[in-house]
Design a protein around this motif. Structure first.
Motif, PDB file in Angstrom:
ATOM      1  N   ARG A  14     -76.714  16.490  -4.164  1.00 16.41           N
ATOM      2  CA  ARG A  14     -76.804  15.034  -4.007  1.00 16.41           C
ATOM      3  C   ARG A  14     -75.803  14.254  -4.857  1.00 16.41           C
ATOM      4  N   SER A  31     -72.872  11.875  -3.085  1.00 15.84           N
ATOM      5  CA  SER A  31     -73.357  10.655  -2.426  1.00 15.84           C
ATOM      6  C   SER A  31     -73.945   9.676  -3.434  1.00 15.84           C
ATOM      7  N   ASN A  32     -74.674  10.199  -4.437  1.00 10.06           N
ATOM      8  CA  ASN A  32     -75.279   9.315  -5.440  1.00 10.06           C
ATOM      9  C   ASN A  32     -74.218   8.649  -6.315  1.00 10.06           C
ATOM     10  N   SER A  33     -73.213   9.414  -6.720  1.00  8.23           N
ATOM     11  CA  SER A  33     -72.162   8.839  -7.562  1.00  8.23           C
ATOM     12  C   SER A  33     -71.333   7.828  -6.780  1.00  8.23           C
ATOM     13  N   SER A  64     -72.481   5.932  -4.389  1.00  5.39           N
ATOM     14  CA  SER A  64     -73.312   4.732  -4.304  1.00  5.39           C
ATOM     15  C   SER A  64     -73.227   3.903  -5.581  1.00  5.39           C
ATOM     16  N   ASP A  79     -79.934   4.522 -12.119  1.00  4.53           N
ATOM     17  CA  ASP A  79     -79.246   5.526 -11.292  1.00  4.53           C
ATOM     18  C   ASP A  79     -78.098   6.181 -12.062  1.00  4.53           C
ATOM     19  N   GLU A 134     -79.527   8.561 -14.514  1.00  3.82           N
ATOM     20  CA  GLU A 134     -80.022   9.741 -13.804  1.00  3.82           C
ATOM     21  C   GLU A 134     -78.887  10.716 -13.509  1.00  3.82           C
ATOM     22  N   LEU A 135     -77.717  10.179 -13.160  1.00  6.07           N
ATOM     23  CA  LEU A 135     -76.555  11.048 -12.928  1.00  6.07           C
ATOM     24  C   LEU A 135     -76.201  11.816 -14.197  1.00  6.07           C
TER      25      LEU A 135
END
Length: 298
Positions: free
Chosen positions: A35, A38-40, A42, A182, A185-186
């Motif tokens: 993930r 895509s998360n980074s 975003s 977020d 969290e990364l």
């Protein structure tokens, strides 16, 4: 194996899972790897939107012109009030209050409707539209404009304003608290994979010292190498995002100070998201009135 063969597939599956070291950490690590991109992306997109919006607000001449025009209308309407007339400025939150001062529903050219039945925010937007329409008409008929233009905004500046404020509309939808979470969290996912690698290396070293034969586990080898490469690569990316986050905060601080809300955006009465929202809502209302006027003119 013979004993396990007597049990169902489900029981055999969970028995096999129980023999895998650090299963929970391993699964969460693989999920983080899958993930991460895509998360980074975003997080990066939201950081860019908010930073650009804050910088646009500070640099925009059309916004300054728009606020000056709103102020001039307010001073005209408050001319009879000794305390309110000749104001030098106003707080952005006052833009939102304008919509509740009069009944909403006014549309330029609407039958049986006039400015007194509309919200003051719609009236301001309508006044700007009518001013620009008169300038366009004058240019078509005479090739120039008459009168003193120093007290009025330049022609079609509202179109420039709407174009520049489009990024503000996107940025005000960003929840800064969620964005910060977020990003943390990364960083947590990177640290988690790094911890897995360190534990696996310590366990291998311990077995080596105790002269124990290391169990051959192909998945272990893949997990360790994958998490090691992921930690190194993603750590650099997260560090870059953390630097962009600080840049965003600096831009928001500068914007907050520029708009008269103080140098500390976090401690301001109006937070940066609220400030952006006030501008975006006014931009949306102006666009609505201009669109309605264009339809009515056809």
């Amino acid at each position: 194996e013979e004993l396990l063969s007597k049990y169902s597939t489900t029981i055999r599956f969970f028995h096999a899972c129980g023999s895998i070291p650090q299963l929970d950490l391993r699964l969460r690590g693989w999920l983080a790897v899958l993930r991460f991109d895509s998360n980074s992306e975003s997080v990066a997109d939201r950081l860019e939107d908010v930073t650009e919006a804050a910088q646009v607000v500070v640099a925009s001449e059309s916004l300054r012109e728009m606020l000056r025009f709103v102020l001039s209308i307010g001073n005209v309407l408050n001319d009879s009030s000794r305390n309110l007339r000749n104001a030098k400025g106003f707080r952005l939150k006052e833009l939102q209050k304008l919509s509740s001062l009069m009944k909403a529903g006014y549309q330029p050219g609407g039958a049986g409707m006039d400015a007194a039945q509309s919200s003051l925010l719609a009236f301001v937007a309508t006044t700007i539209h009518e001013h620009e329409a008169s300038i366009k008409t004058a240019k078509k008929t005479t090739g120039s404009t008459d009168g003193d233009s120093s007290a009025a905004p330049s022609a079609l500046f509202s179109e420039v304003f709407l174009e520049e404020m489009a990024i503000v509309e996107d940025a005000c939808r960003v929840d800064l608290a969620v964005l910060a979470t977020d990003l943390k969290e990364l960083r947590g996912h990177v640290n988690m994979c790094n911890d897995f690698v360190k534990r696996a290396e310590k366990l291998a070293e311990k077995k080596k010292k105790e002269n124990l034969e290391a169990e051959k586990n192909g998945d272990d080898d893949v997990a360790i190498s994958t998490f090691h490469d992921f930690s190194k690569r993603s750590s650099e990316e997260v560090t870059a995002l953390e630097e962009e986050f600080e840049t965003m905060n600096s831009a928001l601080q500068a914007m907050s100070l520029y708009l008269g809300e103080g140098g500390n955006a976090a401690a301001s009465e109006e937070g940066p998201t609220e400030l952006l929202s006030h501008i975006a809502q006014f931009s949306i209302e102006l666009q609505r009135v201009k669109t309605a006027a264009a339809v009515a003119a056809k």
